[in-house]
Scaffold this motif. Sequence first.
Motif, PDB file in Angstrom:
ATOM      1  N   GLN A   1       0.830  -1.197   0.000  1.00 65.10           N
ATOM      2  CA  GLN A   1       0.000   0.000   0.000  1.00 65.10           C
ATOM      3  C   GLN A   1       0.867   1.251   0.000  1.00 65.10           C
ATOM      4  OE1 GLN A   1      -3.258   0.068  -0.383  1.00 65.10           O
ATOM      5  NE2 GLN A   1      -3.356   2.307  -0.301  1.00 65.10           N
ATOM      6  N   SER A   2       1.969   1.232   0.730  1.00 67.69           N
ATOM      7  CA  SER A   2       2.878   2.386   0.745  1.00 67.69           C
ATOM      8  C   SER A   2       3.536   2.581  -0.613  1.00 67.69           C
ATOM      9  CB  SER A   2       3.940   2.199   1.826  1.00 67.69           C
ATOM     10  OG  SER A   2       3.359   2.106   3.107  1.00 67.69           O
ATOM     11  N   VAL A   3       3.879   1.474  -1.281  1.00 65.73           N
ATOM     12  CA  VAL A   3       4.454   1.578  -2.622  1.00 65.73           C
ATOM     13  C   VAL A   3       3.431   2.152  -3.598  1.00 65.73           C
ATOM     14  CG1 VAL A   3       5.451   0.262  -4.538  1.00 65.73           C
ATOM     15  CG2 VAL A   3       6.053  -0.300  -2.186  1.00 65.73           C
ATOM     16  N   ALA A   4       2.171   1.769  -3.446  1.00 71.16           N
ATOM     17  CA  ALA A   4       1.120   2.305  -4.310  1.00 71.16           C
ATOM     18  C   ALA A   4       0.975   3.811  -4.122  1.00 71.16           C
ATOM     19  CB  ALA A   4      -0.197   1.589  -4.035  1.00 71.16           C
ATOM     20  N   VAL A   5       1.054   4.279  -2.885  1.00 74.02           N
ATOM     21  CA  VAL A   5       0.982   5.720  -2.629  1.00 74.02           C
ATOM     22  C   VAL A   5       2.184   6.421  -3.247  1.00 74.02           C
ATOM     23  CG1 VAL A   5       1.014   7.467  -0.814  1.00 74.02           C
ATOM     24  CG2 VAL A   5      -0.408   5.426  -0.549  1.00 74.02           C
ATOM     25  N   TRP A   6       3.356   5.816  -3.130  1.00 73.51           N
ATOM     26  CA  TRP A   6       4.552   6.392  -3.756  1.00 73.51           C
ATOM     27  C   TRP A   6       4.391   6.495  -5.269  1.00 73.51           C
ATOM     28  CZ3 TRP A   6       7.480   3.461  -7.220  1.00 73.51           C
ATOM     29  CH2 TRP A   6       8.649   4.064  -7.682  1.00 73.51           C
TER      30      TRP A   6
ATOM     31  N   ARG B   1      14.039   4.950   2.950  1.00 71.46           N
ATOM     32  CA  ARG B   1      12.938   4.350   2.186  1.00 71.46           C
ATOM     33  C   ARG B   1      11.600   4.993   2.556  1.00 71.46           C
ATOM     34  NH1 ARG B   1      14.139  -2.094   1.309  1.00 71.46           N
ATOM     35  NH2 ARG B   1      16.122  -1.795   0.200  1.00 71.46           N
ATOM     36  N   LEU B   2      11.431   5.302   3.825  1.00 72.11           N
ATOM     37  CA  LEU B   2      10.205   5.985   4.232  1.00 72.11           C
ATOM     38  C   LEU B   2      10.155   7.398   3.666  1.00 72.11           C
ATOM     39  CD1 LEU B   2       9.988   4.828   7.958  1.00 72.11           C
ATOM     40  CD2 LEU B   2       8.619   4.015   6.042  1.00 72.11           C
ATOM     41  N   LEU B   3      11.295   8.074   3.611  1.00 70.73           N
ATOM     42  CA  LEU B   3      11.334   9.422   3.039  1.00 70.73           C
ATOM     43  C   LEU B   3      11.046   9.388   1.543  1.00 70.73           C
ATOM     44  CD1 LEU B   3      14.397  10.938   4.921  1.00 70.73           C
ATOM     45  CD2 LEU B   3      12.012  11.623   5.170  1.00 70.73           C
ATOM     46  N   LEU B   4      11.503   8.348   0.850  1.00 70.73           N
ATOM     47  CA  LEU B   4      11.178   8.207  -0.570  1.00 70.73           C
ATOM     48  C   LEU B   4       9.675   8.060  -0.768  1.00 70.73           C
ATOM     49  CD1 LEU B   4      14.047   5.822  -1.716  1.00 70.73           C
ATOM     50  CD2 LEU B   4      13.671   8.146  -2.535  1.00 70.73           C
ATOM     51  N   GLN B   5       9.038   7.280   0.088  1.00 75.03           N
ATOM     52  CA  GLN B   5       7.583   7.134  -0.007  1.00 75.03           C
ATOM     53  C   GLN B   5       6.890   8.461   0.270  1.00 75.03           C
ATOM     54  OE1 GLN B   5       6.341   3.853   2.493  1.00 75.03           O
ATOM     55  NE2 GLN B   5       8.083   2.606   1.866  1.00 75.03           N
ATOM     56  N   MET B   6       7.376   9.204   1.259  1.00 73.90           N
ATOM     57  CA  MET B   6       6.790  10.512   1.550  1.00 73.90           C
ATOM     58  C   MET B   6       7.009  11.476   0.395  1.00 73.90           C
ATOM     59  SD  MET B   6       7.392  13.035   4.833  1.00 73.90           S
ATOM     60  CE  MET B   6       9.015  13.563   4.276  1.00 73.90           C
ATOM     61  N   GLY B   7       8.175  11.394  -0.265  1.00 73.53           N
ATOM     62  CA  GLY B   7       8.426  12.248  -1.417  1.00 73.53           C
ATOM     63  C   GLY B   7       7.444  12.006  -2.540  1.00 73.53           C
TER      64      GLY B   7
ATOM     65  N   ARG C   1      12.446  20.020  11.052  1.00 78.20           N
ATOM     66  CA  ARG C   1      11.730  21.126  10.413  1.00 78.20           C
ATOM     67  C   ARG C   1      12.590  21.744   9.320  1.00 78.20           C
ATOM     68  NH1 ARG C   1       7.183  22.650  13.059  1.00 78.20           N
ATOM     69  NH2 ARG C   1       6.873  21.738  15.141  1.00 78.20           N
ATOM     70  N   THR C   2      11.917  22.312   8.330  1.00 80.31           N
ATOM     71  CA  THR C   2      12.599  22.994   7.235  1.00 80.31           C
ATOM     72  C   THR C   2      12.110  24.432   7.164  1.00 80.31           C
ATOM     73  OG1 THR C   2      10.934  22.329   5.606  1.00 80.31           O
ATOM     74  CG2 THR C   2      12.801  20.851   5.943  1.00 80.31           C
ATOM     75  N   ALA C   3      12.977  25.314   6.638  1.00 80.20           N
ATOM     76  CA  ALA C   3      12.616  26.727   6.545  1.00 80.20           C
ATOM     77  C   ALA C   3      11.573  26.975   5.466  1.00 80.20           C
ATOM     78  CB  ALA C   3      13.862  27.569   6.271  1.00 80.20           C
ATOM     79  N   GLN C   4      11.602  26.169   4.398  1.00 80.96           N
ATOM     80  CA  GLN C   4      10.665  26.323   3.298  1.00 80.96           C
ATOM     81  C   GLN C   4      10.103  24.967   2.906  1.00 80.96           C
ATOM     82  OE1 GLN C   4      12.770  28.287   0.128  1.00 80.96           O
ATOM     83  NE2 GLN C   4      12.502  30.323   1.018  1.00 80.96           N
ATOM     84  N   PRO C   5       8.888  24.931   2.331  1.00 82.30           N
ATOM     85  CA  PRO C   5       8.343  23.647   1.875  1.00 82.30           C
ATOM     86  C   PRO C   5       9.257  23.013   0.826  1.00 82.30           C
ATOM     87  CG  PRO C   5       6.645  25.355   1.886  1.00 82.30           C
ATOM     88  CD  PRO C   5       7.943  26.044   2.131  1.00 82.30           C
ATOM     89  N   THR C   6       9.479  21.721   0.940  1.00 76.51           N
ATOM     90  CA  THR C   6      10.381  21.034   0.024  1.00 76.51           C
ATOM     91  C   THR C   6       9.898  19.623  -0.244  1.00 76.51           C
ATOM     92  OG1 THR C   6      12.672  20.334  -0.334  1.00 76.51           O
ATOM     93  CG2 THR C   6      11.856  20.244   1.918  1.00 76.51           C
ATOM     94  N   GLN C   7      10.253  19.125  -1.439  1.00 75.25           N
ATOM     95  CA  GLN C   7      10.026  17.731  -1.821  1.00 75.25           C
ATOM     96  C   GLN C   7      11.342  16.996  -2.052  1.00 75.25           C
ATOM     97  OE1 GLN C   7       7.628  17.897  -5.351  1.00 75.25           O
ATOM     98  NE2 GLN C   7       5.792  18.621  -4.322  1.00 75.25           N
ATOM     99  N   ASN C   8      12.452  17.670  -1.792  1.00 73.90           N
ATOM    100  CA  ASN C   8      13.778  17.126  -2.073  1.00 73.90           C
ATOM    101  C   ASN C   8      14.121  16.040  -1.059  1.00 73.90           C
ATOM    102  OD1 ASN C   8      16.541  16.653  -2.479  1.00 73.90           O
ATOM    103  ND2 ASN C   8      16.848  18.736  -3.233  1.00 73.90           N
ATOM    104  N   VAL C   9      14.075  14.791  -1.478  1.00 73.33           N
ATOM    105  CA  VAL C   9      14.313  13.679  -0.569  1.00 73.33           C
ATOM    106  C   VAL C   9      15.766  13.659  -0.103  1.00 73.33           C
ATOM    107  CG1 VAL C   9      14.299  11.166  -0.353  1.00 73.33           C
ATOM    108  CG2 VAL C   9      12.438  12.329  -1.561  1.00 73.33           C
ATOM    109  N   ASP C  10      16.698  13.962  -1.002  1.00 74.87           N
ATOM    110  CA  ASP C  10      18.115  13.958  -0.613  1.00 74.87           C
ATOM    111  C   ASP C  10      18.382  14.990   0.476  1.00 74.87           C
ATOM    112  OD1 ASP C  10      18.736  11.948  -2.406  1.00 74.87           O
ATOM    113  OD2 ASP C  10      19.166  13.341  -4.041  1.00 74.87           O
ATOM    114  N   HIS C  11      17.782  16.160   0.345  1.00 78.21           N
ATOM    115  CA  HIS C  11      17.972  17.189   1.370  1.00 78.21           C
ATOM    116  C   HIS C  11      17.353  16.763   2.696  1.00 78.21           C
ATOM    117  CE1 HIS C  11      18.339  21.012   3.323  1.00 78.21           C
ATOM    118  NE2 HIS C  11      17.038  21.207   3.345  1.00 78.21           N
TER     119      HIS C  11
END
Length: 439
Positions: A23-28, A196-202, A238-248
């Motif tokens: 299910q997590s892979v499907a969301v990714w 791996r969890l961060l990749l799914q969140m990305g 926390r981040t200063a700005q919204p981001t989707q950068n998984v590496d960061h």
Amino acid sequence: MSLHWAALLTNATCDSSPRIDPQSVAVWALQFTPRVAQKEQTVWLEVAQSTRLFGGEDPLHQRVETGAAELGIRALAWAPTSLAALACARMGIRNGFAMPLAQVLDPLPIASIDAVKTHQATLARLGCQTLADVRKLPRGGISRRFDSQLLLALDQAYGLRPEGYAWVKLPEIFSAKLELPGRVDTAPALMFGARRLLLQMGGWLSARQCGVTAFTLHWGHDAMRARDAGEGGSITVRTAQPTQNVDHLCRLLGENLAKVQLLAPTGELALSATEVSPFIETSRSLLPDARASGEALNQVLERIEARLGQKRVLRPMLVEDTRMAWMAHWQPLNAQSPGIKVRQVPGPQPTWILKNPLKLDVRDDCPLYQGPLQLLLGPERIEGGWWHRVKAAEDDQHSLQVARDYWVALSQHAGALWIFQQRLPRNETACWYLHGIFA
């Protein structure tokens, strides 16, 4: 319009790799197309209408395959139908478009399609070993001797009948868990599963067109733990700005985990996106050679903050105040701004102000600073701060109220200066102070 399917087998991973939640892979996968289906351990993507968005089939294939490999998925295939893609993935065939579909499927064994595999024993007694052998049997005899699902699955796999699925819906919030293959004793070692969890969140962020500003990683302690260790722990980044950068995000999490000490071995991780906001992509240049180099300033500052601490990396924030010394307020890098537009103060404003005003000498009622000062512009009366109170002692408070007359003065050696006089009763002599310098 021809269809373009990808099949991902989530149960085909290394023995030492963490188990993947389908299910997590499907969301990714929803970041690539809204047409994602999941059944048991298989995730399907239909990407025919998304190829143009990603620059063509080859770039899209590369992105899906790279992301799937990072998630630990080894079995993946592409084909014109979903069942054909699944059969190819099971047999280790990556590209189901290399030949006509019938030539790709005919040599495959019966076990490559579930509905046919159910009758494998009976079909084997009839001399059938491959899908081509099953197709050579009389259709009337197959429909009478076997259930209707066998012919339906064969026709759908070969593209003779349409396929229908219930598409996976994108959840409103993101939360995913991961069971580690073994116990982890140090916090930095959690990064393997956390990535791996961060990749799914990305993928979830990309599908929702949002960026994360805060996420929390939870870890559960092993059952064989000390009494005072507790059930687990967590850390919020926390981040200063919204981001989707998984590496960061991985770098930030790694910097924070380096300062964490686990109280007991850990065997389970959970990640949740606690704060998200709309994400706007930066405009890209039409010129192919215009590329950004290096990290963005905010990302560098966030990494420094993760190493040094939240109170050691500050940024200025404008505040509505008539007093120059309190117009800028220093706050943590990732603190939310009030979102109020500050009005510009009329009159000249110095480039630099002194932390503590410097008292000037006076000769013949003329202020001195590296020689006599010539008053050019003023006075500008500034009064306020009666509401601003600070603690001077345990129970004592005093107000930071000011009542000053500011002037722009010219020095032959120091240039333009910003000086003021305190407003005092008539029987007292007012002193001159240097407060700012015009660059």
